[in-house]
Design a protein around this motif. Structure first.
Motif, PDB file in Angstrom:
ATOM      1  N   LEU A 222     -11.522  20.744  -2.894  1.00 30.78           N
ATOM      2  CA  LEU A 222     -10.259  21.306  -3.191  1.00 30.78           C
ATOM      3  C   LEU A 222      -9.372  20.300  -3.649  1.00 30.78           C
ATOM      4  CD1 LEU A 222      -9.710  22.884   0.508  1.00 30.78           C
ATOM      5  CD2 LEU A 222     -10.342  23.911  -1.585  1.00 30.78           C
ATOM      6  N   PRO A 223      -8.672  20.573  -4.810  1.00 33.64           N
ATOM      7  CA  PRO A 223      -7.631  19.659  -5.301  1.00 33.64           C
ATOM      8  C   PRO A 223      -6.946  18.892  -4.475  1.00 33.64           C
ATOM      9  CG  PRO A 223      -6.777  21.733  -5.763  1.00 33.64           C
ATOM     10  CD  PRO A 223      -8.232  21.885  -5.021  1.00 33.64           C
ATOM     11  N   GLU A 224      -6.712  17.696  -4.621  1.00 31.68           N
ATOM     12  CA  GLU A 224      -6.016  16.628  -3.433  1.00 31.68           C
ATOM     13  C   GLU A 224      -4.401  16.770  -4.190  1.00 31.68           C
ATOM     14  OE1 GLU A 224      -7.434  12.902  -2.544  1.00 31.68           O
ATOM     15  OE2 GLU A 224      -9.221  13.619  -1.856  1.00 31.68           O
ATOM     16  N   GLU A 225      -3.459  17.539  -3.744  1.00 30.92           N
ATOM     17  CA  GLU A 225      -2.073  17.296  -3.941  1.00 30.92           C
ATOM     18  C   GLU A 225      -1.294  16.569  -2.897  1.00 30.92           C
ATOM     19  OE1 GLU A 225      -0.853  21.242  -4.658  1.00 30.92           O
ATOM     20  OE2 GLU A 225      -2.210  21.585  -6.307  1.00 30.92           O
ATOM     21  N   ARG A 226      -1.807  15.367  -2.597  1.00 31.43           N
ATOM     22  CA  ARG A 226      -1.186  14.455  -1.632  1.00 31.43           C
ATOM     23  C   ARG A 226       0.089  13.857  -2.482  1.00 31.43           C
ATOM     24  NH1 ARG A 226      -5.656  11.050   0.927  1.00 31.43           N
ATOM     25  NH2 ARG A 226      -3.706  10.510   2.390  1.00 31.43           N
ATOM     26  N   MET A 227       1.117  14.127  -1.440  1.00 36.30           N
ATOM     27  CA  MET A 227       2.232  13.252  -2.042  1.00 36.30           C
ATOM     28  C   MET A 227       2.450  12.082  -1.213  1.00 36.30           C
ATOM     29  SD  MET A 227       3.798  15.110  -4.314  1.00 36.30           S
ATOM     30  CE  MET A 227       5.274  14.591  -4.516  1.00 36.30           C
TER      31      MET A 227
ATOM     32  N   ARG B 162       0.856  -1.356  -0.123  1.00 36.15           N
ATOM     33  CA  ARG B 162      -0.083  -0.136  -0.141  1.00 36.15           C
ATOM     34  C   ARG B 162       0.942   1.290  -0.002  1.00 36.15           C
ATOM     35  NH1 ARG B 162      -1.005   2.305   5.312  1.00 36.15           N
ATOM     36  NH2 ARG B 162       0.192   1.092   6.941  1.00 36.15           N
ATOM     37  N   THR B 163       0.240   2.368  -0.488  1.00 38.35           N
ATOM     38  CA  THR B 163       0.867   3.499  -0.489  1.00 38.35           C
ATOM     39  C   THR B 163       0.447   4.354   0.518  1.00 38.35           C
ATOM     40  OG1 THR B 163       1.153   3.487  -2.964  1.00 38.35           O
ATOM     41  CG2 THR B 163       1.709   5.505  -2.176  1.00 38.35           C
ATOM     42  N   ILE B 164       1.425   5.030   1.232  1.00 35.72           N
ATOM     43  CA  ILE B 164       1.084   5.883   2.175  1.00 35.72           C
ATOM     44  C   ILE B 164       1.286   7.333   1.841  1.00 35.72           C
ATOM     45  CG2 ILE B 164       1.710   6.507   4.614  1.00 35.72           C
ATOM     46  CD1 ILE B 164       2.489   3.649   5.139  1.00 35.72           C
ATOM     47  N   TYR B 165       0.133   8.314   2.075  1.00 42.35           N
ATOM     48  CA  TYR B 165       0.300   9.554   1.767  1.00 42.35           C
ATOM     49  C   TYR B 165       0.174  10.550   2.853  1.00 42.35           C
ATOM     50  CZ  TYR B 165      -1.131   8.134  -2.984  1.00 42.35           C
ATOM     51  OH  TYR B 165      -1.042   7.317  -4.094  1.00 42.35           O
ATOM     52  N   GLU B 166       0.741  11.802   2.640  1.00 39.50           N
ATOM     53  CA  GLU B 166       0.679  12.854   3.701  1.00 39.50           C
ATOM     54  C   GLU B 166      -0.730  13.125   4.200  1.00 39.50           C
ATOM     55  OE1 GLU B 166       2.826  16.046   2.341  1.00 39.50           O
ATOM     56  OE2 GLU B 166       1.560  16.331   0.592  1.00 39.50           O
ATOM     57  N   ASP B 167      -0.891  13.461   5.236  1.00 31.52           N
ATOM     58  CA  ASP B 167      -2.120  13.954   5.748  1.00 31.52           C
ATOM     59  C   ASP B 167      -2.539  14.995   5.115  1.00 31.52           C
ATOM     60  OD1 ASP B 167      -2.222  11.850   7.357  1.00 31.52           O
ATOM     61  OD2 ASP B 167      -1.436  12.995   9.098  1.00 31.52           O
ATOM     62  N   PRO B 168      -3.968  15.179   4.626  1.00 30.48           N
ATOM     63  CA  PRO B 168      -4.507  16.309   3.834  1.00 30.48           C
ATOM     64  C   PRO B 168      -4.363  17.666   4.808  1.00 30.48           C
ATOM     65  CG  PRO B 168      -6.155  15.191   4.301  1.00 30.48           C
ATOM     66  CD  PRO B 168      -4.752  14.411   4.650  1.00 30.48           C
ATOM     67  N   PRO B 169      -4.305  18.792   4.323  1.00 28.08           N
ATOM     68  CA  PRO B 169      -4.352  20.005   5.224  1.00 28.08           C
ATOM     69  C   PRO B 169      -5.958  20.094   5.842  1.00 28.08           C
ATOM     70  CG  PRO B 169      -4.700  20.677   2.767  1.00 28.08           C
ATOM     71  CD  PRO B 169      -4.102  19.233   2.877  1.00 28.08           C
TER      72      PRO B 169
END
Length: 338
Positions: free
Chosen positions: A175-180, A51-58
């Motif tokens: 809002l656009p999701e720009e999660r890395m 699984r890929t782990i993303y940073e938490d959204p703002p």
């Protein structure tokens, strides 16, 4: 061992090192035993999933509505809706009657004053009917100023005044999701623990065909960050790495060996043969052949066509007290092919 020019070998190594630095991940070549000695855990495992782990959204803080207090003690809430219009920002057209009344109150009547253009009247403008949007907006304005005195009471409905577009509610905006991605987590089924049993639960040491121990190994999300990104699902690997931050970690510089490609000597080393050498000797890379053995080190040449030491030998302290590569028939057979 194959012999080469020391200058050529050194130049080749420096070129390879420079290429690795460009991609931000540099691993010193090492045999399996050296990797085993550095690792905090080593296991035989089957790859189950990842699984890929993303940073938490703002997190967007809710905006509290601003409350305006008028002289009479009433309040107006300035929220983003049609019924909460800030009447102080509305500048309706001024009629001739209002202009004359204001001049008479201030005592500054200009007899030569002539308004420019047609004078709008209250209600629909002359010559056209009030639209539905204008009617709704004017009704809203009337509701705001009903019962107020002072400056706010001078706000009147004016023909031709179009309502501004309503402001959207922040909760309704997509809002656009720009999660890395910040990590990958490989889910593996443990088949055997060779090193680091203290990092696993007690159940991990139990055996049985129906007993499945599933854990997650965490790594960087990109190859350039030394992440492990190309494991094959359902394949078996010898894996080893480090434990920190309450997680088992693995990188491309750690042990990642396809289990079916390991030789019998390497499998024996994982089961305990390597550990004895870790306590007594150290493997030292050598970039110019021939490499000389020292008392506490086993020289290892990384540029041989066939790495016989890695595949068929172990670095151990010999009977004479000096460290060296253990000789056996498999080792001699491999060296005879070079």
């Amino acid at each position: 061992m194959a012999s080469s020019s020391p200058a050529f070998v050194l130049s080749l190594f420096l070129v390879c090192l420079a290429i690795q630095q460009v991609f931000s991940c540099s691993c010193m070549p090492s045999p399996l035993q050296a990797q085993f000695c550095r690792a905090q855990y080593v296991i035989h495992a089957r790859i189950v999933d990842f699984r890929t782990i993303y940073e938490d959204p703002p997190v967007l803080e809710p905006v509290e509505p601003e409350v305006i207090t008028v002289p009479d003690g009433d309040t107006i809430s300035t929220t983003h809706s049609m019924s909460d219009v800030d009447s102080e920002e509305i500048e309706p057209p001024v009629t001739q009657t209002e202009t004359e009344d204001a001049d008479q109150e201030e005592g500054e009547i200009d007899p030569e004053f002539k308004p420019e253009g047609p004078i709008p009247e209250e209600g629909p403008a002359a010559g056209r009917e009030e639209t539905k949007d204008e009617e709704n907006f004017n009704n809203e304005i009337s509701n705001v100023v009903t019962g107020l005195e002072g400056p706010l009471a001078r706000v009147k409905k004016s023909a031709g005044l179009l309502p501004p577009p309503p402001l959207p509610n922040i909760e309704d905006v997509d809002l656009p999701e720009e999660r890395m991605p910040i990590a990958l987590a490989w889910q593996v089924e443990i088949r055997k623990i060779y090193k680091g049993t203290e990092f696993f639960s007690e159940d991990s040491e139990e055996k049985g065909p129906e007993k499945k121990i599933l854990i997650e190994l965490f790594t960087a999300p990109q190859d350039s960050l030394c992440g492990v990104t190309n494991l094959q699902l359902d394949a078996h690997y010898a894996l080893g790495g480090r434990y920190y931050g309450d997680k088992l970690r693995i990188s491309s510089c750690d042990i990642i060996r396809d289990y079916k490609t390991l030789t019998s000597r390497q499998k024996q080393g994982l089961k305990g043969g390597y550990q004895k050498g870790c306590e007594e000797c150290r493997i030292k890379p050598c970039f110019a052949s021939p490499c000389n053995e020292t008392e506490d080190e086993c020289p290892w040449y990384p540029f041989n066509d066939v790495d016989c030491e890695d595949a068929y030998s172990r670095c151990l302290r010999k009977k004479k007290g000096q460290c060296g590569w253990h000789s056996n028939k498999h080792m001699h057979g491999c060296l005879g092919k070079e």
